[in-house]
Enzyme design. Sequence first.
Site, PDB file in Angstrom:
ATOM      1  CG  HIS A  14      -1.851   1.165   1.293  1.00 32.85           C
ATOM      2  ND1 HIS A  14      -3.206   0.998   1.483  1.00 32.85           N
ATOM      3  CD2 HIS A  14      -1.666   2.507   1.180  1.00 32.85           C
ATOM      4  CE1 HIS A  14      -3.800   2.183   1.495  1.00 32.85           C
ATOM      5  NE2 HIS A  14      -2.880   3.119   1.326  1.00 32.85           N
ATOM      6  CG  HIS A  16      -0.824   7.092  -0.851  1.00 34.71           C
ATOM      7  ND1 HIS A  16      -2.063   7.256  -1.428  1.00 34.71           N
ATOM      8  CD2 HIS A  16      -1.040   6.386   0.288  1.00 34.71           C
ATOM      9  CE1 HIS A  16      -2.982   6.685  -0.660  1.00 34.71           C
ATOM     10  NE2 HIS A  16      -2.392   6.152   0.382  1.00 34.71           N
ATOM     11  CE  LYS A 100      -7.920   2.191  -0.791  1.00 33.31           C
ATOM     12  NZ  LYS A 100      -6.792   2.233   0.096  1.00 33.31           N
ATOM     13  CG  HIS A 137      -9.888   4.304   3.401  1.00 35.34           C
ATOM     14  ND1 HIS A 137      -8.683   4.957   3.516  1.00 35.34           N
ATOM     15  CD2 HIS A 137     -10.636   4.719   4.451  1.00 35.34           C
ATOM     16  CE1 HIS A 137      -8.713   5.738   4.594  1.00 35.34           C
ATOM     17  NE2 HIS A 137      -9.898   5.613   5.169  1.00 35.34           N
ATOM     18  CG  HIS A 175      -4.885   2.011   5.779  1.00 36.77           C
ATOM     19  ND1 HIS A 175      -6.241   1.944   5.966  1.00 36.77           N
ATOM     20  CD2 HIS A 175      -4.705   2.782   4.684  1.00 36.77           C
ATOM     21  CE1 HIS A 175      -6.833   2.633   5.030  1.00 36.77           C
ATOM     22  NE2 HIS A 175      -5.934   3.154   4.230  1.00 36.77           N
ATOM     23  CG  ASP A 248      -1.530   4.703   4.199  1.00 35.48           C
ATOM     24  OD1 ASP A 248      -1.663   5.098   3.024  1.00 35.48           O
ATOM     25  OD2 ASP A 248      -2.244   5.100   5.135  1.00 35.48           O
TER      26      ASP A 248
HETATM   27  C1  NCD Z   1      -3.604   8.976   2.290  1.00 33.72           C
HETATM   28  C2  NCD Z   1      -3.182  10.070   1.288  1.00 33.72           C
HETATM   29  O1  NCD Z   1      -2.612  11.068   1.717  1.00 33.72           O
HETATM   30  O2  NCD Z   1      -3.382   9.868   0.090  1.00 33.72           O
HETATM   31  N1  NCD Z   1      -3.589   9.541   3.600  1.00 33.72           N
HETATM   32  C3  NCD Z   1      -3.506   8.867   4.761  1.00 33.72           C
HETATM   33  O3  NCD Z   1      -3.626   9.477   5.823  1.00 33.72           O
HETATM   34  N2  NCD Z   1      -3.296   7.571   4.805  1.00 33.72           N
HETATM   35  C4  NCD Z   1      -4.927   8.433   1.922  1.00 33.72           C
HETATM   36  C5  NCD Z   1      -5.277   7.151   2.616  1.00 33.72           C
HETATM   37  O4  NCD Z   1      -4.637   6.110   2.433  1.00 33.72           O
HETATM   38  O5  NCD Z   1      -6.228   7.171   3.398  1.00 33.72           O
HETATM   39 ZN    ZN Z   2      -3.231   5.037   1.826  1.00 32.19          ZN
END
Ligand code: NCD
Ligand code: ZN
Length: 349
Positions: A14, A16, A100, A137, A175, A248
């Site tokens: 996971h 970003h 997702k 999520h 998460h 995450d």
């Molecule tokens: C994530 C993001 O910033 O894209 N933020 C987070 O707090 N984890 C989005 C997500 O995974 O919920």
């Molecule tokens: Zn995330």
Amino acid sequence: MTTRLTLPRPDDWHLHLRDGAMMEGVLPASAAHFARAIIMPNLVPPVVTGAEAAAYRERILAALPDDAAFEPLMTLYLTEATDPGDVRAAAEAGIIKAVKLYPAGATTNSASGVRDFDKVRGVLETMAEIGLPLCVHGEVTNAEIDIFDREAVFIERVLHPIREDTPGLRVVMEHITTRDAAEYVAAQGKDLAATITVQHLMLDRNDMLVGGIRPHYYCLPILKRGTHREALVEAALSGDPKYFLGTDSAPHATHAKENACGCAGCFTAPIALSCVAEVFDEAVALDKLEGFVSRHGPGFYGLPVNDDTITLEKGAPIDLPKAVETGAGPVTVFDPGRPLHWHVVAKET
Ligand code: NCD
Ligand code: ZN
């Protein structure tokens, strides 16, 4: 005492990466340690079609450092207008590895998420048929539900009904942050797994709120009370293949976090493995680390364990990098607030 560990190269289930200048700045940190990562599709606008996922994948590959060995595993952002035929074609072409689900409004860039679950029934049925995992999520977004209860309520009101209605659907509860989620996952069959982040293994809500508010610890789902953190550590250490690392890691420019209305997300990629090794070492469970970071994820996703390896060594506390400079501004690196003794010394391909 173990002071050196060689593991099959870990994956991040996971992640970003964002896009453009931010992606170029943060990508090397993940590629330096992880062989593959499930790439979140919550760009602005989101990645909703197979063609968009293929184009995003190309942008990631083009931004990789020359010596990097890193494979982005792409996902689609589920909307009420997602076409089951497009999902099937993208999966069969090997472009995507998961879809997702963001409940609309749950987190950063989730406005296009799902409000009416009846509208995505066709997509979920197609996914069950072809074995394509749904990454979830797991928080409800109802205004009347307290933010600390949103995950537990989601399991009862949304996740369980979806799974009952769609037999065979493979789901990763992303998460997880509560004992409720860890217990729910453990009690269900092999079609349900969960990722756990670095920050939820190391911190609770007191770390975020006592003695001052720490915006770099603010993420969604929000840190919970200590008893929940303990349940997540137990789950990660259990050796149960249903649990694996999904960092995450969610970069936001420092000014957007240190703000009167700061963004949610912890940027953990540069030190994620040091953090996880520290947690397992403290619990005298380093023998369980390889399963959690290198084996359970590929097992669930039906992919081979990586052939190459990574070596970690234990020594004096490491100097934490303060921030990573990107073309979109500096991004503060997660600091768990305690010494980290494990660091990556070698990667062999
Ligand atoms: C994530 C993001 O910033 O894209 N933020 C987070 O707090 N984890 C989005 C997500 O995974 O919920
Ligand atoms: Zn995330």
